[in-house]
Scaffold this motif. Sequence first.
Motif: not given
Length: 294
Positions: A157-164, A166-170
């Motif tokens: 969940a933490e990995s997915i949250t971090e990916s999301l 980063r995606t949101r920041q992009l």
Amino acid sequence: MEANASSPTDIVVEEFNKTKKDWDDAYVQTLAHIQAIEEHGKFRSAGDDVGKKESLPRLNGLAQDGLAMLSAAQFNLDLLIPQLPTDDHIQNAQFTLQSWNKQIQSLRSSLRNANLQAKANMRKAAQEERELLLGGGEESTVRRRNLQTKAGMTSAAESITESLRRTRQLMVQEVERSGSTLMAFEESTGVLKKAESEYKGHASLLTRTRNLLSTMKRQDVLDRIVLAVGFLLFSLAVLYVVSKRIGILKLQRKVVGAIKAGMAGDPINNLLQVNEPVVPNVDFDLEQPMHDEL
């Protein structure tokens, strides 16, 4: 205008009712999230389903979103109050606005207390978990297995949250870049419009300048023709005067030469001829009788 068309007053009343409905829905959802935060972190037995349990940051985010929706509804109601048709509607709306303000303050206080309770629950649950793990028996084994599964799920969940994240920041960066590009396009459009207007002004000025240059060229050609004709006439006059002057001088030289030649041949006779009076040659008939005119 159609008879069934809604009047501005009816539209304001409908918007007022819609705002109240939005407030009620947001209030129920926010209160449920605050209660979930308050229950978060309590110790559960080994048979509980941990997969359906919401994380504390997510619950806090949902609660904050609910409070933001409530504040937006309060702001809309504040804007609608002066537009209500009757004094009763206005007074009722003002009382409602005051009640909403108190309820928002109460929800904020409840959210703070719920977070404190959740932290206390997590501390207590950790203590009970530690005691259970240190103990023996089948329940302890099941608990350790569940904790390993929970740790893996938490890591994923933490990995997915971090990916999301980063995606949101992009996406935010891309939106900002697009906004700056649109602003640059708008500025370029404004500059082009200004340049177009200036070009139109310069075009008219260039047309007038071109006409003026054409007029000056024609005037220059006329001036050259006038100067050429004047110079030609002046030259002809000079030639005429010079030719006449040369002819007179030649005649004068001839006369002077003739006089000098005559005086050089017989100067005394010439002088006598010059000084002798000229007597006209008249023939008289002596035999003709004379008449006395007297």
